[in-house]
Design an enzyme around this catalytic site. Structure first.
Site, mmCIF file in Angstrom:
data_model
loop_
_atom_site.group_PDB
_atom_site.id
_atom_site.type_symbol
_atom_site.label_atom_id
_atom_site.label_comp_id
_atom_site.label_asym_id
_atom_site.label_seq_id
_atom_site.Cartn_x
_atom_site.Cartn_y
_atom_site.Cartn_z
ATOM 1 N N THR A 42 21.604 3.135 18.037
ATOM 2 C CA THR A 42 20.950 4.432 17.713
ATOM 3 C C THR A 42 22.067 5.408 17.338
ATOM 4 O OG1 THR A 42 18.997 4.647 18.956
ATOM 5 C CG2 THR A 42 20.961 5.297 20.021
ATOM 6 N N GLU A 90 28.881 -2.674 18.860
ATOM 7 C CA GLU A 90 28.829 -3.305 20.171
ATOM 8 C C GLU A 90 29.449 -4.703 20.140
ATOM 9 O OE1 GLU A 90 24.944 -0.968 21.971
ATOM 10 O OE2 GLU A 90 24.650 -2.870 20.950
#
Length: 403
Positions: free
Chosen positions: A190, A274
């Protein structure tokens, strides 16, 4: 570990824009998670939002308030996305805007709300309301680094950048911050990004230039192929410098700085993807049009097989060819396609390049930064996509996210 990404140690103030952060206890403990920005009484504000149909409540409310005109304040929380929360979430977003407006002596529609974090959880409106008086009292112009830190979720590195531009009418500053590490894919990436400038510029022109900048930066990155419910990119122009963007030359100078700043922030998100260990540019050329080039670049950048091979530093270039072939390019002449990786020619005439060796491929794929250059040899259009690899840590981070 982020790929060749260092947190800035200083970000310049933007005349006319003030910021404040605090620990509201929305999800995190012992860290700031709430940010208030005052863009100034004469601010022009432009914004781009996620294209996800399940967009978060703050996105819906921010769009409404932008349409109502003359926004000045931005209220951003981390730890709770206020997404998938139905009408209760919309009511919560509106309540925070009303509370901020009351504290800041502004109408509720002058406040734009933004949220990032866990989806499906009720927003702790009471925590935000209790924090707002102190937040408003603490506004200052030198809090950009604190602001960048307050909006982080799974980010490992604080993200910020700045530009100083000398125009015909004077010098202006652009300072920006961003957060994002996973659930990154257009439209938009996000992620949240906030840019401030002291230029004086018409809101319609600012929206046009931000759209151009976003298309080539935040809308050209992907970490995992998942478009967030909360994405937003906002540019605030306080006008405090008095330098007005009017002439073609000044417009071009401002646009170039905005494009460059957006790309640096967008790349920082991918570098901090990530679990990322590689930063990758997929550069497609020789296409008939930009849309065709984009389809090929996105197909390669999104391929789990390509991304896992990159993590392993495995020159399994057949996976790249397979991705090109399934990109849906009409009448693609595969015998004309060429592929190079970090300058090593791997594919020519649709097959292994005559001088290619496994050792040269291994060396290229072992680099922390890779340029995968694809030539379709059927036109003059191109497109660049920015992505990263898939590592074991990506699965671990997302498996443990709500724990």
């Amino acid at each position: 570990m982020a790929v060749a990404l260092l947190a800035p140690t200083w970000l310049p103030s933007v005349p006319g824009i003030r910021l404040a952060t605090c620990a509201a206890g929305i999800r995190y403990r012992d860290r700031d998670d709430l940010l208030l920005i005052d863009a100034g009484p004469e601010a022009a504000i432009a914004a781009l939002f996620t294209a996800n149909a399940f967009c978060a409540a703050p996105v819906r409310v921010a769009r409404e308030h932008l349409a109502a005109g003359a926004p000045r304040w931005l209220l951003i929380n981390a730890g709770n996305a206020n997404a998938g929360t139905g009408q209760a979430g919309v009511a919560a977003a509106r309540a925070t805007c009303a509370a901020a407006g009351e504290v800041c002596a502004a109408p509720a529609h002058a406040v734009l709300p933004f949220s990032t974090g866990v989806i499906g959880e009720p927003l702790a409106v009471d925590c935000i309301e209790q924090a707002l008086p102190g937040l408003c009292a603490g506004l200052r112009d030198d809090a950009w680094l604190a602001a960048a830190r307050a909006i982080m979720t799974t980010d490992t590195v604080l993200k910020g950048a700045a530009r100083t531009v000398r125009l015909a009418a004077g010098t202006i500053t652009l300072t920006g911050i961003a957060k994002g590490s996973g659930m990154i894919h257009p439209d938009m990436a996000t992620m949240l990004a906030f840019i401030g400038t002291d230029a004086r510029i018409d809101a319609a022109l600012l929206q046009e230039l931000l759209g151009h900048a976003g298309d080539r930066s935040f809308n050209a990155i992907t970490v995992d192929g998942d478009t967030s419910t909360n994405d937003a990119l906002v540019c605030m122009a306080s006008g405090a410098s008095g330098v007005e963007i009017k002439t073609a030359a000044d417009r071009d100078g401002f646009a170039a700085a905005l494009d460059s700043l957006c790309l640096e922030l967008a790349e920082a998100i991918v570098r901090d993807g990530e679990g990322a260990t590689k930063f990758v540019r997929v550069i497609v050329g020789g296409a008939r049009d930009r849309g065709e080039a984009r389809r090929v670049a996105e197909t390669v950048a999104l391929s789990p097989l390509v991304k896992t091979a990159l993590f392993a530093s495995d020159p399994n270039w057949g996976r790249i060819l397979a991705a090109i072939g399934r990109a849906g390019i009409e009448a693609l002449e595969i015998e004309r396609v060429g592929v190079t990786v970090n300058g090593v020619e791997i594919v020519s005439a649709g097959g292994r390049a005559p001088n290619y060796t496994e050792a040269s491929g291994q060396k290229a794929f072992a680099e922390a930064e890779l340029d995968i250059v694809i030539d379709l040899a059927r036109g003059a259009a191109g497109y660049t996509k920015y992505t990263c690899d898939f590592s074991y840590d990506y699965v671990r981070i997302n498996a443990d996210y709500r724990s």
